[in-house]
Enzyme design. Structure first.
Site, short mmCIF file in Angstrom:
data_model
loop_
_atom_site.label_atom_id
_atom_site.label_comp_id
_atom_site.label_asym_id
_atom_site.label_seq_id
_atom_site.Cartn_x
_atom_site.Cartn_y
_atom_site.Cartn_z
N ASP A 1 12.92 1.71 42.37
CA ASP A 1 13.60 0.60 43.04
C ASP A 1 14.13 -0.39 42.02
O ASP A 1 13.51 -0.61 40.97
CB ASP A 1 12.61 -0.09 43.99
CG ASP A 1 13.28 -1.02 44.97
OD1 ASP A 1 14.49 -0.86 45.21
OD2 ASP A 1 12.60 -1.92 45.49
N HIS B 1 22.75 2.52 39.30
CA HIS B 1 22.27 3.88 39.57
C HIS B 1 22.43 4.78 38.34
O HIS B 1 21.57 5.62 38.06
CB HIS B 1 23.01 4.46 40.77
CG HIS B 1 22.70 3.79 42.06
ND1 HIS B 1 21.41 3.60 42.51
CD2 HIS B 1 23.51 3.25 43.02
CE1 HIS B 1 21.43 2.97 43.68
NE2 HIS B 1 22.69 2.75 44.01
N LEU C 1 6.63 20.94 33.40
CA LEU C 1 6.59 19.88 34.41
C LEU C 1 7.31 20.31 35.68
O LEU C 1 8.40 20.86 35.64
CB LEU C 1 7.27 18.62 33.86
CG LEU C 1 7.43 17.45 34.83
CD1 LEU C 1 6.08 16.82 35.16
CD2 LEU C 1 8.39 16.41 34.27
N ARG D 1 5.84 -2.37 49.11
CA ARG D 1 5.83 -1.58 50.34
C ARG D 1 6.06 -0.12 49.96
O ARG D 1 6.51 0.19 48.85
CB ARG D 1 6.88 -2.07 51.32
CG ARG D 1 8.29 -2.15 50.78
CD ARG D 1 9.25 -2.68 51.85
NE ARG D 1 10.61 -2.81 51.30
CZ ARG D 1 11.07 -3.92 50.73
NH1 ARG D 1 10.30 -5.00 50.64
NH2 ARG D 1 12.30 -3.97 50.27
N GLU E 1 -3.90 6.23 43.98
CA GLU E 1 -3.91 4.90 43.38
C GLU E 1 -2.47 4.39 43.38
O GLU E 1 -1.53 5.14 43.10
CB GLU E 1 -4.45 4.96 41.95
CG GLU E 1 -5.91 5.36 41.86
CD GLU E 1 -6.83 4.39 42.55
OE1 GLU E 1 -6.64 3.15 42.39
OE2 GLU E 1 -7.75 4.83 43.27
#
Length: 258
Positions: free
Chosen positions: A38, A55, A149, A212, A225
């Site tokens: 964000d 972006h 990964l 949030r 977590e």
């Protein structure tokens, strides 16, 4: 091959990173890190730039964090790239993002293959623009055999939608007689989620100071977590991730026990 202490030292350079690295415990690295990326728009606005520039800068941060996850021996990285609610943003921003996804994938495919990264996508791909969907399908197919990964891209993703799709699948099996209602439990429902091939996140990070979850992995983060950081996503770098992992390592995960 797992990264070595020498490669981590070479990667996390500088006094600040070196001091943090001294606290890092390679035996307790989170297996799965999920990130709500964000702050791209605010990063651009602070610099008087168009939103799409934020972006683009955010895409560079993704590249940085992928490399850092590899050095920290994190097995799964899930990034929230575009939510099912993001379609309500200005059309110019949405169109620009869809084109940016294609450009980034074309430029980064070679690096992803070199770093042995396997890319997969969760979300409703069928409603994306054809060129965007095809670009992700191409990268997923090209990297499917990689064993390093696991990069999971949440694209046109919403967790409530995901859970509804899982329930719909189970209801269909009950109606057909393939299942009975009594057979449905948490494990079975979890197996119908988009993330059924990945472990639940150990650590969820949200950047930009917002506190949030924004309809992201609601089922999967039941015992994750959670770390909120004020850093805007384009400014989130390898040292920020290292600090987040060290904070995670200092927490006592009891999973409801004492």
């Amino acid at each position: 091959m797992a990264p070595s202490a020498t490669s981590r030292t070479d990667f996390f350079k500088g006094k600040r990173a070196a001091a943090l690295l001294a606290e890092f415990d390679p035996a307790h690295t989170p297996r799965h890190v999920a990130i709500i990326m964000d702050g791209n728009g605010r990063w651009a606005a602070k610099r008087g730039l168009p939103t799409l520039a934020g972006h683009s800068a955010g895409a560079r941060a993704v590249r940085e964090v992928i490399a850092a996850c590899i050095e920290l021996d994190i097995a799964y990285l899930t990034i929230y790239s575009f939510s099912s609610e993001n379609w309500s943003r200005p059309q110019t921003e949405v169109s620009g993002l869809m084109s940016l996804f294609v450009d980034v994938l074309e430029k980064e495919l070679g690096n992803l293959e070199r770093m042995d990264v396997r890319v997969s996508v969760i979300g409703r791909m069928e409603t994306l623009p054809d060129v965007t969907r095809q670009a992700f399908e191409h990268v997923s197919a090209r990297t499917v055999g990689n064993t390093g990964l696991n990069l999971v891209v949440a694209l046109n993703y919403g967790s409530r939608m995901e859970i509804a799709d899982a329930v719909r699948s189970l209801v269909s099996d009950v109606a057909s007689g393939a299942l009975t209602a009594d057979q449905i439990d948490e494990s079975l429902l979890g197996s119908r989620l988009y993330t059924s091939n990945a472990p639940d996140p150990d650590l969820l990070i949200r950047t930009s100071g917002e506190m949030r979850i924004s309809n992201f992995l609601l089922w999967q983060i039941a015992y994750s977590e959670i770390l909120f950081t004020p850093t805007l996503w384009p400014d989130f770098d390898r040292t920020h991730l290292l600090r987040a992992v060290i904070e995670y390592q200092g927490r006592d995960r009891r999973f409801g026990g004492r």
